[in-house]
Design an enzyme around this catalytic site. Structure first.
Site, PDB file in Angstrom:
ATOM      1  CD  GLU A 146      15.499  46.289  83.055  1.00  0.00           C
ATOM      2  OE1 GLU A 146      16.083  46.198  81.972  1.00  0.00           O
ATOM      3  OE2 GLU A 146      14.846  47.290  83.395  1.00  0.00           O
ATOM      4  CE1 TYR A 200      19.747  40.679  91.815  1.00  0.00           C
ATOM      5  CE2 TYR A 200      17.799  40.184  90.514  1.00  0.00           C
ATOM      6  CZ  TYR A 200      19.160  40.368  90.605  1.00  0.00           C
ATOM      7  OH  TYR A 200      19.939  40.241  89.487  1.00  0.00           O
TER       8      TYR A 200
HETATM    9  C1  COA Z   1      21.689  35.182  89.858  1.00  0.00           C
HETATM   10  C2  COA Z   1      23.168  34.912  90.038  1.00  0.00           C
HETATM   11  C3  COA Z   1      23.953  36.198  89.746  1.00  0.00           C
HETATM   12  C4  COA Z   1      23.427  34.491  91.494  1.00  0.00           C
HETATM   13  O1  COA Z   1      24.836  34.332  91.655  1.00  0.00           O
HETATM   14  P1  COA Z   1      25.410  33.313  92.743  1.00  0.00           P
HETATM   15  O2  COA Z   1      26.869  33.532  92.823  1.00  0.00           O
HETATM   16  O3  COA Z   1      24.952  31.935  92.459  1.00  0.00           O
HETATM   17  O4  COA Z   1      24.710  33.862  94.047  1.00  0.00           O
HETATM   18  P2  COA Z   1      25.035  33.443  95.557  1.00  0.00           P
HETATM   19  O5  COA Z   1      25.908  32.251  95.596  1.00  0.00           O
HETATM   20  O6  COA Z   1      25.484  34.650  96.261  1.00  0.00           O
HETATM   21  O7  COA Z   1      23.605  33.091  96.075  1.00  0.00           O
HETATM   22  C5  COA Z   1      22.868  32.050  95.454  1.00  0.00           C
HETATM   23  C6  COA Z   1      22.545  30.990  96.467  1.00  0.00           C
HETATM   24  O8  COA Z   1      23.719  30.339  96.903  1.00  0.00           O
HETATM   25  C7  COA Z   1      23.726  30.278  98.339  1.00  0.00           C
HETATM   26  N1  COA Z   1      25.088  30.417  98.794  1.00  0.00           N
HETATM   27  C8  COA Z   1      25.770  31.558  98.963  1.00  0.00           C
HETATM   28  N2  COA Z   1      27.005  31.307  99.385  1.00  0.00           N
HETATM   29  C9  COA Z   1      27.109  29.970  99.471  1.00  0.00           C
HETATM   30  C10 COA Z   1      28.145  29.086  99.838  1.00  0.00           C
HETATM   31  N3  COA Z   1      29.344  29.539 100.221  1.00  0.00           N
HETATM   32  N4  COA Z   1      27.917  27.765  99.762  1.00  0.00           N
HETATM   33  C11 COA Z   1      26.716  27.298  99.365  1.00  0.00           C
HETATM   34  N5  COA Z   1      25.689  28.090  99.015  1.00  0.00           N
HETATM   35  C12 COA Z   1      25.893  29.394  99.081  1.00  0.00           C
HETATM   36  C13 COA Z   1      22.927  31.446  98.771  1.00  0.00           C
HETATM   37  O9  COA Z   1      22.328  31.214 100.039  1.00  0.00           O
HETATM   38  C14 COA Z   1      21.904  31.526  97.705  1.00  0.00           C
HETATM   39  O10 COA Z   1      20.859  30.670  98.002  1.00  0.00           O
HETATM   40  P3  COA Z   1      19.376  31.203  97.913  1.00  0.00           P
HETATM   41  O11 COA Z   1      19.243  31.900  96.586  1.00  0.00           O
HETATM   42  O12 COA Z   1      18.611  29.941  98.018  1.00  0.00           O
HETATM   43  O13 COA Z   1      19.237  32.119  99.057  1.00  0.00           O
HETATM   44  C15 COA Z   1      23.633  33.749  89.159  1.00  0.00           C
HETATM   45  O14 COA Z   1      22.794  32.655  89.394  1.00  0.00           O
HETATM   46  C16 COA Z   1      23.644  34.061  87.670  1.00  0.00           C
HETATM   47  O15 COA Z   1      24.573  34.663  87.163  1.00  0.00           O
HETATM   48  N6  COA Z   1      22.618  33.623  86.914  1.00  0.00           N
HETATM   49  C17 COA Z   1      22.615  33.782  85.469  1.00  0.00           C
HETATM   50  C18 COA Z   1      22.586  35.239  85.073  1.00  0.00           C
HETATM   51  C19 COA Z   1      21.442  35.955  85.755  1.00  0.00           C
HETATM   52  O16 COA Z   1      20.352  35.448  85.852  1.00  0.00           O
HETATM   53  N7  COA Z   1      21.733  37.189  86.231  1.00  0.00           N
HETATM   54  C20 COA Z   1      20.733  38.029  86.879  1.00  0.00           C
HETATM   55  C21 COA Z   1      20.035  38.840  85.836  1.00  0.00           C
HETATM   56  S1  COA Z   1      18.817  39.908  86.582  1.00  0.00           S
END
Ligand code: COA
Length: 173
Positions: free
Chosen positions: A116, A128
């Site tokens: 969720e 996701y």
């Molecule tokens: C949602 C969350 C877990 C994503 O974590 P993250 O480490 O930023 O995720 P990723 O880096 O794997 O992916 C995010 C984006 O970065 C990009 N990315 C991944 N690796 C990368 C890299 N090496 N360099 C640059 N960008 C990159 C991905 O393409 C992705 O882009 P997109 O979403 O436009 O496709 C994080 O934003 C978070 O913790 N948010 C707050 C808590 C939250 O909302 N949790 C989810 C509750 S349901």
């Protein structure tokens, strides 16, 4: 252009969460989920059920920069939580954690993974969707502040994973 701080350049490793990690994880939880943070006891309860749970932390520079957890009661797996600290977002840590959880769900013979997510969290939703999750339901005003929850589902193939964490779902990144 100034160089990135040492901690931001550090290599990121993912490992299983231990009881010793819980205070640090709970501090991050309060920072990252201010409206509905899990209490410390919730993490302890989750870690006490390894037969149906798998919890991970991502570490960099000696500190925890992300964490995630899965519950799997066959045939359904649920992503219980996933989070990355803001300074380390966008570096693939969330994707790595999710890949590991999906691999774990496969190893435990789950046929689908549910989660969720807040309707006002497009960043997480996009992550996701990139992994093949589809929205199947909306829980109106599910969160404490009245925001809807979107229920998302990833359907898994019949075969369990190899343990490498590689998933075909991640192939469309
Ligand atoms: C949602 C969350 C877990 C994503 O974590 P993250 O480490 O930023 O995720 P990723 O880096 O794997 O992916 C995010 C984006 O970065 C990009 N990315 C991944 N690796 C990368 C890299 N090496 N360099 C640059 N960008 C990159 C991905 O393409 C992705 O882009 P997109 O979403 O436009 O496709 C994080 O934003 C978070 O913790 N948010 C707050 C808590 C939250 O909302 N949790 C989810 C509750 S349901």
């Amino acid at each position: 252009m100034s160089a990135a701080p040492e901690s931001h350049r550090a290599e990121v490793t993912v490992r299983d969460m231990t009881l010793d990690d819980v205070p640090a994880v709970e501090a991050l939880e309060r920072q990252l989920f201010p409206i509905d943070a899990w209490p410390l006891q919730m993490f302890l309860d989750e870690l006490s059920q390894p037969e149906t749970r798998r919890y991970l932390v991502a570490e960099a520079g000696g500190g925890i920069v992300g964490y995630a957890g899965l519950r799997c009661i066959e045939p359904i797996a649920d992503v219980q939580t996933i989070a990355v600290v803001p300074d380390f977002e966008g570096r693939g840590i969330g994707s790595t954690l999710l890949t590991e959880l999906i691999g774990e769900a496969r190893r435990r013979w789950a046929s689908e993974v549910l989660l969720e997510v807040r309707a006002d969290n497009p960043r997480a939703q996009k992550l996701y969707v990139r992994f093949g999750f589809e929205q199947i339901h909306v829980r109106r005003r599910y969160y404490r502040d009245g925001v809807d929850a979107l229920i998302m589902r990833l359907q898994l193939a019949d075969t369990p994973g190899t343990g490498s964490g590689e998933t075909t779902e991640a192939g469309n990144q």
